[in-house]
Design an enzyme around this catalytic site. Structure first.
Site, PDB file in Angstrom:
ATOM      1  N   LYS A 191      24.455  40.640   6.553  1.00  0.00           N
ATOM      2  CA  LYS A 191      24.836  42.023   6.865  1.00  0.00           C
ATOM      3  C   LYS A 191      26.347  42.114   7.069  1.00  0.00           C
ATOM      4  O   LYS A 191      27.005  43.021   6.574  1.00  0.00           O
ATOM      5  CB  LYS A 191      24.098  42.496   8.139  1.00  0.00           C
ATOM      6  CG  LYS A 191      22.630  42.803   7.884  1.00  0.00           C
ATOM      7  CD  LYS A 191      21.826  42.995   9.158  1.00  0.00           C
ATOM      8  CE  LYS A 191      20.347  43.182   8.806  1.00  0.00           C
ATOM      9  NZ  LYS A 191      19.453  43.219   9.967  1.00  0.00           N
TER      10      LYS A 191
ATOM     11  N   GLN B 225      19.426  43.044  16.336  1.00  0.00           N
ATOM     12  CA  GLN B 225      18.583  42.282  15.421  1.00  0.00           C
ATOM     13  C   GLN B 225      17.273  41.899  16.111  1.00  0.00           C
ATOM     14  O   GLN B 225      17.272  41.289  17.180  1.00  0.00           O
ATOM     15  CB  GLN B 225      19.331  41.013  14.957  1.00  0.00           C
ATOM     16  CG  GLN B 225      18.578  40.191  13.927  1.00  0.00           C
ATOM     17  CD  GLN B 225      18.378  40.928  12.610  1.00  0.00           C
ATOM     18  OE1 GLN B 225      19.275  41.590  12.108  1.00  0.00           O
ATOM     19  NE2 GLN B 225      17.180  40.830  12.041  1.00  0.00           N
TER      20      GLN B 225
ATOM     21  N   ASP C  33      19.395  51.679  12.318  1.00  0.00           N
ATOM     22  CA  ASP C  33      18.063  51.208  11.905  1.00  0.00           C
ATOM     23  C   ASP C  33      17.033  52.334  11.854  1.00  0.00           C
ATOM     24  O   ASP C  33      15.948  52.167  11.300  1.00  0.00           O
ATOM     25  CB  ASP C  33      17.570  50.134  12.893  1.00  0.00           C
ATOM     26  CG  ASP C  33      17.709  48.728  12.326  1.00  0.00           C
ATOM     27  OD1 ASP C  33      17.789  48.597  11.096  1.00  0.00           O
ATOM     28  OD2 ASP C  33      17.727  47.773  13.125  1.00  0.00           O
TER      29      ASP C  33
END
Ligand code: NAP
Length: 281
Positions: free
Chosen positions: A52, A96, A119
């Site tokens: 990422k 995460q 997200d």
């Protein structure tokens, strides 16, 4: 039959996003920033986060990783999130997953400013998506959606079947397809006659986590098949769809790897830029 090239679609998307970042920089003299919080030493998470960061930097985003040992207490993580919420140089925050057991997933997700929730997991964004309002959209279903729209721009009236009802994949996927006026069936582990449900699909999205669950005789001719599954087997990584069998009847199908996977990170970058743009108004 079309093999949907997720790698190429993601590369094209990243190129467009890079141009967008360059233009934003010229216009506002600042760039979108993505901060990822990584807790612990779980190897796949470390790889995802590194990828990422690399992808974010490649398109000119400001990228930062905040690392904590797996023993970190929940309060420290929450305080960091509150700090990032206030930081104008941070457009997007991603924690995460999975988190260590002593940290409450829901508390952590709820703490993120919904406007920085790249997200799309915050309840405000989940609610907005299901109400048909503008929201951050979870990256993997957004990637699936873009791949489907590339093949079939007009989805109105199509019969879509989604396998799996996770908050990460199945549920948001269902909302995106509903918004496109598909008639959607969502299935799960208690669904009876899964094969019969699949056979009705014009669009089939599979996010279950069972290697090669969907067989050739589960899919009618002309279906668009999107395989979200990533399963490690003795023979390497395979999807939830038996590619060799299903590709004989599908109109288009994503391979694993090289289908949905590359789109996920590209969509994270897209979401970061969207959050930045929203912060300007
Ligand atoms: P998950 O949270 O474990 O959810 C799996 C879903 O599948 C659940 O809703 C479950 O039903 C359903 N299911 C399980 N067995 C089933 C069966 N026999 N028939 C029908 N439905 C069944 O999984 P996830 O996080 O959504 O991930 C799914 C897959 O996608 C995994 O292989 C994961 O590695 C992969 N993935 C890929 C990406 C990517 O970027 N390509 C991103 C994320 C995940 P219940 O709700 O009844 O338990």
């Amino acid at each position: 039959m079309i093999i949907i090239d997720g790698k190429k679609t993601a590369a094209d998307l990243r190129l467009n996003l890079k141009t967008e970042v360059d233009n934003l920089k010229k216009k506002f003299n600042k760039v979108p920033g993505l901060t990822v919080i990584l807790i612990g030493e779980y190897a796949p998470s470390k790889i995802y986060v590194r990828n990422k960061e690399k992808s974010a930097e490649e398109i000119g985003l400001k990228s930062e990783i905040v690392k904590y040992p797996k023993t970190v207490d929940e309060k420290t993580v929450l305080e960091k999130i509150y700090e990032l919420n206030q930081d104008d140089t941070v457009s997007g925050i991603l924690v995460q997953l999975p988190l260590p057991k002593h940290i409450d997933n829901k508390k952590v997700i709820d703490a993120i400013n919904p406007r920085k929730d790249v997200d799309g997991f915050h309840p405000n964004n989940v609610g907005n998506l299901s109400s048909g309002y503008k929201s951050s959209i979870p990256c993997t279903p957004l990637g699936c959606y873009l791949l489907i729209k590339n093949i079939e721009p007009n989805l109105s009236g199509k019969k879509a079947v989604v396998l799996g009802r996770s908050n990460l994949n199945g549920k948001p996927m269902t909302q995106l397809l509903l918004k496109e006026n598909c008639t959607v069936t969502i299935t799960h582990s208690k669904t009876k006659n899964l094969k019969e449900e699949c056979l009705k699909a014009d669009i089939l999205v599979v996010a279950v986590g069972i290697p090669k669950l969907v067989k050739g005789d589960w899919v009618k001719k002309g279906t668009i098949v999107i395989d979200v599954g990533i399963n490690k087997t003795d023979k390497g990584i395979v999807g939830d769809v038996d590619f060799d069998e299903v590709s004989k009847s599908a109109k288009a199908i994503t391979p694993v790897p090289g289908g949905v996977g590359p789109m996920t990170i590209a969509c994270l970058l897209k979401n970061t830029i969207e959050c930045f743009k929203r912060s300007l108004v």
